[in-house]
Design a protein around this motif. Structure first.
Motif, PDB file in Angstrom:
ATOM      1  N   PHE A  33       0.640  -1.177   0.116  1.00 57.21           N
ATOM      2  CA  PHE A  33      -0.022   0.022   0.010  1.00 57.21           C
ATOM      3  C   PHE A  33       0.877   1.219  -0.103  1.00 57.21           C
ATOM      4  O   PHE A  33       0.622   2.231  -0.920  1.00 57.21           O
ATOM      5  CB  PHE A  33      -0.977  -0.131   1.154  1.00 57.21           C
ATOM      6  CG  PHE A  33      -2.292  -0.679   0.722  1.00 57.21           C
ATOM      7  CD1 PHE A  33      -2.471  -1.617  -0.076  1.00 57.21           C
ATOM      8  CD2 PHE A  33      -3.407  -0.283   1.592  1.00 57.21           C
ATOM      9  CE1 PHE A  33      -3.585  -2.303  -0.368  1.00 57.21           C
ATOM     10  CE2 PHE A  33      -4.775  -0.929   1.457  1.00 57.21           C
ATOM     11  CZ  PHE A  33      -4.823  -1.876   0.276  1.00 57.21           C
ATOM     12  N   PRO A  34       1.831   1.442   0.912  1.00 59.69           N
ATOM     13  CA  PRO A  34       2.759   2.609   0.824  1.00 59.69           C
ATOM     14  C   PRO A  34       3.533   2.774  -0.529  1.00 59.69           C
ATOM     15  O   PRO A  34       3.277   4.177  -0.862  1.00 59.69           O
ATOM     16  CB  PRO A  34       3.703   2.563   2.035  1.00 59.69           C
ATOM     17  CG  PRO A  34       2.719   1.579   2.733  1.00 59.69           C
ATOM     18  CD  PRO A  34       2.225   0.434   2.034  1.00 59.69           C
ATOM     19  N   GLY A  83       0.912   8.754  -6.432  1.00 60.06           N
ATOM     20  CA  GLY A  83       0.554  10.246  -6.113  1.00 60.06           C
ATOM     21  C   GLY A  83      -0.723  10.239  -5.176  1.00 60.06           C
ATOM     22  O   GLY A  83      -1.306  11.324  -5.400  1.00 60.06           O
ATOM     23  N   VAL A  84      -1.008   9.405  -4.552  1.00 61.06           N
ATOM     24  CA  VAL A  84      -2.325   9.565  -3.753  1.00 61.06           C
ATOM     25  C   VAL A  84      -2.064   9.121  -2.312  1.00 61.06           C
ATOM     26  O   VAL A  84      -0.886   8.541  -1.739  1.00 61.06           O
ATOM     27  CB  VAL A  84      -3.324   8.344  -4.254  1.00 61.06           C
ATOM     28  CG1 VAL A  84      -3.639   8.989  -5.712  1.00 61.06           C
ATOM     29  CG2 VAL A  84      -2.723   7.214  -4.371  1.00 61.06           C
ATOM     30  N   THR A  85      -3.137   8.959  -1.456  1.00 58.82           N
ATOM     31  CA  THR A  85      -2.824   8.736   0.175  1.00 58.82           C
ATOM     32  C   THR A  85      -3.104   6.912   0.061  1.00 58.82           C
ATOM     33  O   THR A  85      -3.554   6.400  -0.642  1.00 58.82           O
ATOM     34  CB  THR A  85      -3.830   9.500   0.867  1.00 58.82           C
ATOM     35  OG1 THR A  85      -5.212   8.970   0.389  1.00 58.82           O
ATOM     36  CG2 THR A  85      -3.652  10.986   0.299  1.00 58.82           C
ATOM     37  N   LEU A  86      -2.803   6.793   1.324  1.00 65.30           N
ATOM     38  CA  LEU A  86      -3.200   5.295   1.723  1.00 65.30           C
ATOM     39  C   LEU A  86      -4.646   5.030   1.588  1.00 65.30           C
ATOM     40  O   LEU A  86      -5.003   4.014   1.413  1.00 65.30           O
ATOM     41  CB  LEU A  86      -2.304   5.000   3.104  1.00 65.30           C
ATOM     42  CG  LEU A  86      -0.941   4.748   3.262  1.00 65.30           C
ATOM     43  CD1 LEU A  86      -0.578   4.485   4.601  1.00 65.30           C
ATOM     44  CD2 LEU A  86      -0.557   3.655   2.271  1.00 65.30           C
ATOM     45  N   HIS A  87      -5.311   6.090   2.184  1.00 69.99           N
ATOM     46  CA  HIS A  87      -6.826   5.885   2.066  1.00 69.99           C
ATOM     47  C   HIS A  87      -7.634   5.488   0.815  1.00 69.99           C
ATOM     48  O   HIS A  87      -8.165   5.040   0.402  1.00 69.99           O
ATOM     49  CB  HIS A  87      -7.351   7.205   2.840  1.00 69.99           C
ATOM     50  CG  HIS A  87      -8.863   7.150   2.869  1.00 69.99           C
ATOM     51  ND1 HIS A  87      -9.578   6.257   3.591  1.00 69.99           N
ATOM     52  CD2 HIS A  87      -9.800   7.580   1.912  1.00 69.99           C
ATOM     53  CE1 HIS A  87     -10.910   6.532   3.331  1.00 69.99           C
ATOM     54  NE2 HIS A  87     -11.092   7.280   2.594  1.00 69.99           N
ATOM     55  N   ASP A  88      -6.756   6.572  -0.434  1.00 73.06           N
ATOM     56  CA  ASP A  88      -7.252   6.315  -1.576  1.00 73.06           C
ATOM     57  C   ASP A  88      -7.070   4.904  -2.026  1.00 73.06           C
ATOM     58  O   ASP A  88      -7.839   4.113  -2.741  1.00 73.06           O
ATOM     59  CB  ASP A  88      -6.418   7.334  -2.389  1.00 73.06           C
ATOM     60  CG  ASP A  88      -6.886   8.738  -2.305  1.00 73.06           C
ATOM     61  OD1 ASP A  88      -8.220   8.942  -1.971  1.00 73.06           O
ATOM     62  OD2 ASP A  88      -6.212   9.283  -2.267  1.00 73.06           O
ATOM     63  N   VAL A  89      -5.814   4.131  -1.715  1.00 71.52           N
ATOM     64  CA  VAL A  89      -5.365   2.770  -2.180  1.00 71.52           C
ATOM     65  C   VAL A  89      -6.304   1.953  -1.331  1.00 71.52           C
ATOM     66  O   VAL A  89      -6.748   0.747  -2.183  1.00 71.52           O
ATOM     67  CB  VAL A  89      -3.910   2.713  -1.876  1.00 71.52           C
ATOM     68  CG1 VAL A  89      -3.526   1.196  -2.295  1.00 71.52           C
ATOM     69  CG2 VAL A  89      -2.987   3.634  -2.735  1.00 71.52           C
ATOM     70  N   SER A  90      -6.708   2.117  -0.293  1.00 72.28           N
ATOM     71  CA  SER A  90      -7.497   1.273   0.574  1.00 72.28           C
ATOM     72  C   SER A  90      -8.933   1.086  -0.272  1.00 72.28           C
ATOM     73  O   SER A  90      -9.604   0.189  -0.015  1.00 72.28           O
ATOM     74  CB  SER A  90      -7.781   1.503   2.002  1.00 72.28           C
ATOM     75  OG  SER A  90      -8.488   2.844   2.108  1.00 72.28           O
ATOM     76  N   LEU A  91      -9.327   2.196  -0.809  1.00 70.90           N
ATOM     77  CA  LEU A  91     -10.487   2.048  -1.703  1.00 70.90           C
ATOM     78  C   LEU A  91     -10.657   0.932  -2.706  1.00 70.90           C
ATOM     79  O   LEU A  91     -11.733   0.334  -2.834  1.00 70.90           O
ATOM     80  CB  LEU A  91     -10.925   3.301  -2.334  1.00 70.90           C
ATOM     81  CG  LEU A  91     -11.266   4.607  -1.776  1.00 70.90           C
ATOM     82  CD1 LEU A  91     -11.285   5.782  -2.661  1.00 70.90           C
ATOM     83  CD2 LEU A  91     -12.587   4.364  -1.033  1.00 70.90           C
ATOM     84  N   SER A  92      -9.343   0.169  -3.055  1.00 70.25           N
ATOM     85  CA  SER A  92      -9.307  -0.782  -3.833  1.00 70.25           C
ATOM     86  C   SER A  92      -9.963  -2.245  -3.048  1.00 70.25           C
ATOM     87  O   SER A  92     -10.299  -2.951  -3.909  1.00 70.25           O
ATOM     88  CB  SER A  92      -7.870  -0.803  -4.290  1.00 70.25           C
ATOM     89  OG  SER A  92      -6.927  -1.282  -3.385  1.00 70.25           O
ATOM     90  N   ILE A  93     -10.063  -1.908  -2.071  1.00 75.67           N
ATOM     91  CA  ILE A  93     -10.391  -3.292  -1.459  1.00 75.67           C
ATOM     92  C   ILE A  93     -11.867  -3.288  -1.289  1.00 75.67           C
ATOM     93  O   ILE A  93     -12.574  -4.341  -1.587  1.00 75.67           O
ATOM     94  CB  ILE A  93      -9.781  -3.256   0.263  1.00 75.67           C
ATOM     95  CG1 ILE A  93      -8.382  -3.339   0.406  1.00 75.67           C
ATOM     96  CG2 ILE A  93     -10.876  -4.613   1.078  1.00 75.67           C
ATOM     97  CD1 ILE A  93      -7.902  -3.768   1.644  1.00 75.67           C
ATOM     98  N   GLY A 144       9.236  -5.194  -6.571  1.00 75.63           N
ATOM     99  CA  GLY A 144       8.353  -4.045  -6.329  1.00 75.63           C
ATOM    100  C   GLY A 144       7.029  -4.528  -6.388  1.00 75.63           C
ATOM    101  O   GLY A 144       6.651  -5.608  -6.553  1.00 75.63           O
ATOM    102  N   TRP A 145       6.011  -3.628  -6.252  1.00 75.12           N
ATOM    103  CA  TRP A 145       4.725  -3.798  -6.006  1.00 75.12           C
ATOM    104  C   TRP A 145       4.075  -4.187  -7.439  1.00 75.12           C
ATOM    105  O   TRP A 145       3.125  -4.865  -7.424  1.00 75.12           O
ATOM    106  CB  TRP A 145       3.825  -2.715  -5.641  1.00 75.12           C
ATOM    107  CG  TRP A 145       3.708  -1.601  -6.387  1.00 75.12           C
ATOM    108  CD1 TRP A 145       4.621  -0.314  -6.477  1.00 75.12           C
ATOM    109  CD2 TRP A 145       3.026  -1.150  -7.484  1.00 75.12           C
ATOM    110  NE1 TRP A 145       4.363   0.510  -7.507  1.00 75.12           N
ATOM    111  CE2 TRP A 145       3.002  -0.004  -8.050  1.00 75.12           C
ATOM    112  CE3 TRP A 145       1.742  -1.907  -7.962  1.00 75.12           C
ATOM    113  CZ2 TRP A 145       2.444   0.567  -9.009  1.00 75.12           C
ATOM    114  CZ3 TRP A 145       0.947  -1.237  -8.931  1.00 75.12           C
ATOM    115  CH2 TRP A 145       1.205  -0.048  -9.417  1.00 75.12           C
TER     116      TRP A 145
END
Length: 394
Positions: free
Chosen positions: A33-34, A41-51, A162-163
């Motif tokens: 996630f990080p 270029g987004v926040t962790l909260h933005d990435v968590s939306l993928s769940i 990498g991710w």
């Protein structure tokens, strides 16, 4: 194993490895996630939306895939789901924006839903009753390995490449399931689809919902699953913030719940030699409610992690005895539309589970609020159990 279930061990493991794809799709990329947030270029909260997007798409995939599987056959829908999942995974390895990530996860989850809904249908096609419950337990014991090892695999892949490599490997895993399933589950001559009866999608799902004896099982499964989803959502807060455990300790504490589910899956299979599935899931539901009440008492009296952990393990573990038996009893009512029935249960399970997790976010950020939601799910399971008994007596 072969004698007990009438299904070869190779088929059991193939179905279990197939079911592992869902947990891998969620848990393997959590450590990334990080890095994903920094790259896009987004926040962790933005990435968590993928769940959340994945869970919604998974429910949608099950609803569409279930009726298609009953109409056109398990092999076609499962193979198509694997192909969609693999292509979406390879696409996710190339994304450059949050929007592309979310759209890719949505497509990936629809393929995952087609895969996930096919496995219980394949079980129902082969066995029923006690034997189905045993087979669900065996598949569950294989599949439960995924959430235990997925974060570690994800962390290792991050070190290696990498991710983006995480999504490449997910796609590769899906492609590897093609020959495995062909050599085990679908070995032999092709069978004609059993659901070519002219029924529309809507008619199939309405038929499931109109089956009075089956309705309690749908919400019973959702309630039991919802409590575990809430725990997983807040596990890091519970152990690392409230109980002030280290990151290394958190990994071990979280794994204890996986061990508990695995052990109860194994115990359930043994108990099925002496008891009916309904008897076992009734007892397990009561024990889950007792563990939910115990969790509340531990928090109210500010108990230590040593008191919280056993109660949480019992709560999580009981899902290993509830879920296989619910699925077996539920699918008994649908000999010719098992995939549609599994789709309804899966969609409600993931929909209400996600809703319960989202609702818990509206409550004060405190352990008591989290545990109260977990306990509420256990008490809701008790209510569904009583509903099931009333429906059976009508």
């Amino acid at each position: 194993m072969n004698h007990a279930s009438g299904i070869s061990p190779s088929v059991i493991f193939a179905l279990g490895f197939t079911m592992m794809l869902g947990p891998f799709a969620i848990d393997t990329y959590l450590p990334a996630f990080p890095l994903i947030a920094a790259a896009l270029g987004v926040t962790l909260h933005d990435v968590s939306l993928s769940i959340s997007v994945y869970m919604m798409g998974f429910a949608l995939g099950q609803l569409t895939g279930g009726a298609l599987s009953d109409r056109y056959g398990r092999r076609r829908v499962l193979a198509t789901g694997l192909a969609v999942f693999a292509l979406a995974s390879f696409g996710l390895a190339q994304v450059q924006s949050l929007e592309a990530l979310l759209w890719g996860r949505l497509l990936q989850s629809v393929g995952g839903g087609w895969i996930g809904v096919s496995v219980p249908a394949l079980v129902r096609d082969r066995v029923q009753g006690v034997q189905a419950a045993k087979l669900f337990s065996m598949i569950g014991m294989v599949a439960i390995v995924a959430p235990a090892i997925a974060p570690a695999i994800g962390a290792l892949l991050l070190e290696v490449g990498g991710w983006r490599l995480v999504f490449v490997c997910l796609g590769g895993y899906a492609l590897c399931l093609f020959p495995l399933l062909q050599a085990t589950v679908f070995r032999g001559p092709r069978k004609p689809p059993g659901g070519a009866d002219g029924l529309s999608f809507l008619a199939r799902y309405l038929g499931v919902l109109k089956t009075r004896s089956a309705r309690p099982y749908i919400f019973w499964q959702a309630a039991a699953f919802g409590g575990l989803i809430i725990f997983v959502t807040y596990a890091s807060y519970i152990y690392m913030e409230h109980f002030a455990q280290s990151r290394a300790a958190f990994t071990g504490l979280f794994a204890c719940n996986i061990v508990a589910i695995f052990a109860c899956n194994l115990l359930n299979r043994v108990l099925l030699n002496r008891f009916e599935p309904r008897q076992i899931m009734f007892a397990a539901t009561w024990l889950q409610a007792v563990s939910g009440l115990t969790l509340l008492l531990v928090v109210l009296f500010d108990g230590p992690v040593q008191a919280f952990l056993p109660a949480m393990m019992l709560y999580a573990g009981m899902l290993g005895a509830i879920s296989p038996n619910i699925q077996a009893c539920y699918l008994e009512s649908f000999p010719s539309s098992a995939a549609s029935a599994a789709a309804v249960m899966g969609a409600v399970q993931f929909g209400l589970g996600g809703a319960a997790s989202a609702f818990s976010n509206l409550l004060p950020e405190a352990l008591l609020s989290v545990v109260a939601c977990i306990a509420a799910c256990a008490f809701a399971s008790l209510a569904c159990m009583r509903w099931s008994r009333r429906s059976a007596s009508l």
